[in-house]
Scaffold this active site. Sequence first.
Site, mmCIF file in Angstrom:
data_model
loop_
_atom_site.group_PDB
_atom_site.id
_atom_site.type_symbol
_atom_site.label_atom_id
_atom_site.label_comp_id
_atom_site.label_asym_id
_atom_site.label_seq_id
_atom_site.Cartn_x
_atom_site.Cartn_y
_atom_site.Cartn_z
ATOM 1 C CE LYS A 105 5.852 2.209 4.595
ATOM 2 N NZ LYS A 105 6.059 0.922 5.326
ATOM 3 C CB SER A 186 9.164 -0.294 3.364
ATOM 4 O OG SER A 186 8.046 -0.559 4.184
ATOM 5 C CB SER A 210 8.468 -1.895 7.094
ATOM 6 O OG SER A 210 8.880 -2.593 5.950
#
Length: 518
Positions: A105, A186, A210
């Site tokens: 990420k 996210s 997330s």
Amino acid sequence: MAIIAVCLAFAFLLSAVGASFHSPAMDYGESTISDIQSYFADGSLTSRQLVSFYLARIQSLNPYLHAVIEVNPDALSDADTADCQRLSGSPLSRGILHGIPILLKDNIVTRDRLNTTAGSLALLGSVVPRDAGVAARLRSAGAIILGKASLSEWAYYRFEDAPSGWSARGGQGINPYVASAGTCGSSSGSAVSAAAGMTAVALGTETHGSIICPASLNSVVGIKPTVGLTSRAGVIPVTPRQDTVGPMARTVADAVAVLEAMVGYDKRDSEATAAAAAFVPEGGYMQFLKEDGLKGKRVGILRKGFFNFVQGSLEKKTLEQHFHVMRKKGAILIDNLEIANASIIQNGAESGEDVAMLAEFKLSVNAYLSELVISPVRSLAEVIAFNNEHKIQEMIEEYGQQRFLDAEKMNGIGRIERAAIKKLGELSENGLEKLMKEKKLDAVVTPNYSCISFLAINGYPGISVPAGYGKSGVPFGICFGGLKGSEPTLIEISYAFEQATKVRKPPLIISAGDLSGR
Ligand SMILES: *[C@@H]1O[C@H](CO)[C@@H](O)[C@H](O)[C@H]1NC(C)=O
Ligand SMILES: *[C@@H]1O[C@H](CO)[C@@H](O)[C@H](O)[C@H]1NC(C)=O
Ligand SMILES: *[C@@H]1O[C@H](CO)[C@@H](O)[C@H](O)[C@H]1NC(C)=O
């Protein structure tokens, strides 16, 4: 050294003549780590071929899915190094992650040619002092950093009402199953890229949902580890009280292999990782991948406030079938349990989570920015100013930066914040802790991502496993959660559940041709 040099020349030659043991049409989009390791072992696949496959998959799907922000320009040469280590019989090459591509990420920093920006233009060009603790561990396990996955910008902390899965650098992420369903976030790009076979495995981060939420909506496995089990050093922060780094993958076994390589003490995140290191079992986590892992497990079903499926819906029927299977596999399900004050826990304004996080975010993001070697922005105030100067690129007009503005007004951890943090502890003590103890539970189970709040507020672990698809094909997961350090039990339950149900199917968009008309 000489061996590696000769070997690299050999690898280069092989790739130059296009030597390919597996036919070029071979598809690794659904391969597991253990499949890949067996191809490596029998000589039918090289890391270079595997990395090339995923790079090509990213190139064809990313213009539509927006799951990846950057690919690593050194991924192929890192793969060559891994191939040479394997050819020369290096002991390192016996590790399970050796030669395996992983996407990180974009809030997990790497000190290489990749940028780390949390999806924001404000951090483009910043130079980090060193690899994140988890990135360093993955590299030393021989994993190949394939690139940076997209995310909801700033891990969804810049604004409240923007679409999830959007960032200025990555664009709008798309759910590979049903585009209109959204990706959730996210860790949107990590989930989407694993789901669509653009990487072997990926890393996400979770502060409040997330990992679990995008895993649920994109039909992948997500492990949200106990806070501190994985180092947060070099992770663009929201709050160290809740932030955690975890794997996202197509299978429980793959996610566990990545978890195992990451856990442990890190002097740059010393307090939390020292405390959680006590939870790491001798012999690691792979030993808990047991087919009979549900046998004798006491699992509490939380319905009220968590189980909002319409009576008679496909999701509801599917879940009831899963509970039936779990019982048949020896689990003792205790139904209709409740978490005290669940509605307060699910409401950040009432629980105290919102105010605590605003103050913590300002402190930790300022600390992160001040440690960068080079950076266009050095403080939250400068990020806000940058956004105001770049309104169009950063979509400030449309989405705003309200949470940044609220956070900037905070003044550290004062009386109100201390009281809020204390309340979060009490809610957990009277909530999940009490329930687990009174009912002698090994885990609780909830559908979708409805577990995220009670896991978030006190650093508890959870695992999301694909559980089905609704009428219109939208995926949903099932979440197993438990007390701190209960990963071994949660892995046993999740793996046995996965093996007994085998729900996950790949999305149908795989070839670029299928994208036309979407
Ligand atoms: C990092 O960002 C710079 C722009 O500042 C860009 O030129 C470079 O290609 C990016 N790196 C990668 C690996 O994409
Ligand atoms: C869970 O997901 C399904 C399918 O995506 C959706 O229809 C349902 O409303 C969700 N339930 C909750 C409680 O979020
Ligand atoms: C939560 O619920 C328990 C039991 O119902 C109660 O005693 C407690 O005061 C409530 N509030 C908090 C903040 O824990």
